[in-house]
Design a protein around this motif. Structure first.
Motif, short mmCIF file in Angstrom:
data_model
loop_
_atom_site.label_atom_id
_atom_site.label_comp_id
_atom_site.label_asym_id
_atom_site.label_seq_id
_atom_site.Cartn_x
_atom_site.Cartn_y
_atom_site.Cartn_z
N THR A 4 55.39 -31.16 33.57
CA THR A 4 54.99 -31.02 32.16
C THR A 4 54.71 -29.56 31.78
N HIS A 5 54.27 -28.76 32.75
CA HIS A 5 54.04 -27.34 32.43
C HIS A 5 55.36 -26.67 32.08
N ARG A 6 56.42 -26.99 32.81
CA ARG A 6 57.73 -26.41 32.51
C ARG A 6 58.22 -26.88 31.13
N ILE A 7 57.93 -28.15 30.80
CA ILE A 7 58.31 -28.66 29.48
C ILE A 7 57.60 -27.87 28.39
N ARG A 8 56.33 -27.57 28.58
CA ARG A 8 55.58 -26.79 27.58
C ARG A 8 56.19 -25.39 27.43
N VAL A 9 56.52 -24.77 28.56
CA VAL A 9 57.12 -23.43 28.51
C VAL A 9 58.47 -23.49 27.79
N PHE A 10 59.28 -24.48 28.13
CA PHE A 10 60.59 -24.66 27.50
C PHE A 10 60.44 -24.85 25.99
N LEU A 65 66.66 -32.39 24.17
CA LEU A 65 65.50 -32.53 25.04
C LEU A 65 64.21 -32.21 24.28
N VAL A 66 64.22 -31.15 23.49
CA VAL A 66 62.99 -30.79 22.78
C VAL A 66 62.62 -31.87 21.76
N ALA A 67 63.62 -32.46 21.13
CA ALA A 67 63.34 -33.52 20.16
C ALA A 67 62.75 -34.75 20.83
N ASN A 68 63.21 -35.03 22.05
CA ASN A 68 62.75 -36.23 22.76
C ASN A 68 61.47 -36.03 23.54
N THR A 69 60.91 -34.83 23.49
CA THR A 69 59.62 -34.61 24.17
C THR A 69 58.47 -34.52 23.18
N ASN A 70 58.75 -34.72 21.87
CA ASN A 70 57.68 -34.64 20.88
C ASN A 70 56.59 -35.67 21.14
N ASP A 71 56.99 -36.92 21.35
CA ASP A 71 56.00 -37.98 21.60
C ASP A 71 55.25 -37.73 22.89
N LEU A 72 55.97 -37.30 23.92
CA LEU A 72 55.34 -37.02 25.21
C LEU A 72 54.24 -35.97 25.07
N MET A 73 54.54 -34.88 24.38
CA MET A 73 53.55 -33.82 24.26
C MET A 73 52.36 -34.25 23.41
N GLY A 74 52.63 -35.11 22.42
CA GLY A 74 51.52 -35.64 21.63
C GLY A 74 50.58 -36.47 22.47
N GLU A 75 51.15 -37.32 23.34
CA GLU A 75 50.31 -38.15 24.21
C GLU A 75 49.58 -37.30 25.25
N LEU A 76 50.24 -36.26 25.76
CA LEU A 76 49.57 -35.38 26.72
C LEU A 76 48.41 -34.64 26.05
N SER A 77 48.60 -34.22 24.80
CA SER A 77 47.51 -33.56 24.08
C SER A 77 46.34 -34.53 23.89
N ARG A 78 46.68 -35.77 23.58
CA ARG A 78 45.63 -36.79 23.44
C ARG A 78 44.89 -36.97 24.76
N LEU A 79 45.62 -37.02 25.87
CA LEU A 79 45.00 -37.18 27.18
C LEU A 79 44.11 -35.98 27.50
N ASP A 80 44.58 -34.79 27.15
CA ASP A 80 43.76 -33.59 27.36
C ASP A 80 42.42 -33.70 26.64
N ARG A 81 42.45 -34.24 25.41
CA ARG A 81 41.22 -34.38 24.64
C ARG A 81 40.29 -35.41 25.27
N VAL A 82 40.88 -36.49 25.81
CA VAL A 82 40.07 -37.49 26.50
C VAL A 82 39.37 -36.87 27.70
N VAL A 83 40.11 -36.07 28.48
CA VAL A 83 39.52 -35.40 29.64
C VAL A 83 38.41 -34.46 29.21
N ASP A 84 38.65 -33.70 28.13
CA ASP A 84 37.61 -32.80 27.61
C ASP A 84 36.36 -33.57 27.21
N ASP A 85 36.57 -34.73 26.54
CA ASP A 85 35.42 -35.55 26.14
C ASP A 85 34.61 -36.00 27.35
#
Length: 292
Positions: A4-10, A65-85
Motif C-alpha cells: 500500500t505504501h507503493r500505491i500511495r507513492v504511485f 490502476l489509479v482509478a481502481n485504487t480510489n476506494d482502497l485508499m478511502g478505506e485505508l484512510s478510514r482505517l488509519d483514523r480508527v487506529v488513531d482513535d
C-alpha cells in the motif's frame, strides 16, 4: 498482495505529474520515488510509465490502476483514523452521509450537539451526492425515500421529515402575490432544471407535472438549487425546489407553496447496526428534535 505504501507513492506521482514533484510533495528524494515505482511495476508486472523526452508518461494501465485504487485508499484512510482513535483513547468514529440541502440545514447543529455530548467521538460527514462517495460504508445515512429501496443488511430505516416542493418565482411574476399556486397555473412557464434529470427529486417533480396534465419545458439546465434560484432572480424562468432547499432566498424572488398536486419528498435515516451503535441512535434522536 500489493504494497500500500507503493500505491500511495504511485498515486502521488500520477497526481503531481512527475517524480520530482511527487518527491517534493512527499518529502522523499527523487531516487526513492523511482525505486518505489520500479518495485511496484515488478510487483504488478505492469508498465506504468514510459519515457518521453526527459520525463515520464503514464500508460493506460497506470490510469486504470489509479482509478481502481480510489476506494482502497478511502478505506485505508478510514482505517488509519480508527487506529488513531484507538491510540488516542477516543470512543470511536461515526460516519454520517447526507445530501446537500440536509447538510446546509441540519448538519452544522447536529455536529455541534453530537460532539458536545460525545467529546471523544470522531465525526465524519460525507456528502453522498458526490459519485465517489455514493457507495461509502456509513453508520447513518440521511436519504430521500424511494419505493423499493434496498437498505444494507442489519440496518433500520427511520422516517425523519416530509418535505413539500415550493415554486420560486421572480418578484414581477403575475402569480408572485398569491398565497399559493396551483401547479397547472404554471404549465406555460419557462422552467429551470435544478437537479440532474434522473434523480429522485426530478422524478418526483416530473410525476406531479404529469398528474397536472403537462410536461415542463427546461431550456435552462442549472442542475443545482443555488444556480437555479439565481436564474429566477435574473428573470430567466421559474423553478420548483424542496422546501428544505429554499431557506436562503434573495429578495428579488418569491417562494410559494405548490398545490393540486403538491410534489413531496420523504426523508429518512438509515441506521447501520441500530442495536449496537449508540452514537448513531443518538444522532437520529437529535435529528428528530431538530426537525421537530
Amino acid at each position: 498482495m500489493l504494497d500500500t505504501h507503493r500505491i500511495r507513492v504511485f498515486r502521488s506521482v500520477m497526481a503531481s505529474g512527475s517524480i520530482q514533484a511527487a518527491a517534493d510533495n512527499l518529502g522523499y528524494t527523487p531516487s526513492a520515488i523511482s525505486q518505489q515505482i520500479s518495485a511496484l511495476q515488478k510487483e504488478t508486472g505492469l508498465t506504468l510509465f514510459e519515457r518521453e523526452g526527459r520525463g515520464l508518461t503514464p500508460t493506460a494501465a497506470a490510469r486504470s490502476l489509479v482509478a481502481n485504487t480510489n476506494d482502497l485508499m478511502g478505506e485505508l484512510s478510514r482505517l488509519d483514523r480508527v487506529v488513531d482513535d484507538l491510540r488516542e483513547g477516543r470512543s470511536g468514529l461515526l460516519t454520517i452521509g447526507y445530501f446537500a440541502s440536509a447538510g446546509a440545514e441540519w448538519m452544522p447543529t447536529l455536529a455541534r450537539r453530537l460532539t458536545t455530548e460525545m467529546p471523544d467521538i470522531t465525526l465524519e460527514l460525507v456528502l453522498t451526492e458526490i459519485p465517489e462517495y455514493a457507495g461509502a460504508t456509513l453508520d447513518l445515512d440521511i436519504v430521500i425515500d424511494t419505493p423499493g429501496a434496498q437498505d444494507p443488511a442489519g440496518s433500520r430505516r427511520v422516517p425523519l421529515a416530509v418535505d413539500p416542493f415550493v415554486v420560486v418565482l421572480p418578484a414581477d411574476h403575475p402569480l408572485a402575490g398569491e398565497d399559493e399556486v396551483n401547479l397547472t397555473q404554471l404549465a406555460g412557464d419557462t422552467w429551470i432544471r435544478n437537479d440532474l434529470p434522473h434523480t429522485t427529486c426530478s422524478r418526483i417533480f416530473a410525476a406531479a407535472c404529469e398528474s397536472a396534465g403537462f410536461q415542463p419545458r427546461f431550456p435552462v439546465q442549472a442542475q443545482d438549487h443555488i444556480t437555479a434560484i439565481a436564474f429566477v432572480k435574473a428573470g430567466v424562468g421559474i423553478t420548483a425546489v424542496p422546501q428544505l432547499a429554499a431557506r436562503i432566498i434573495p429578495p428579488e424572488v418569491r417562494v410559494l407553496p405548490l398545490t393540486s398536486p403538491t410534489p413531496v419528498r420523504h426523508i429518512a435515516a438509515v441506521v447501520r447496526d441500530p442495536a449496537g451503535n449508540s452514537a448513531a441512535r443518538r444522532a437520529v434522536e437529535l435529528l428528530q428534535e431538530l426537525i421537530g
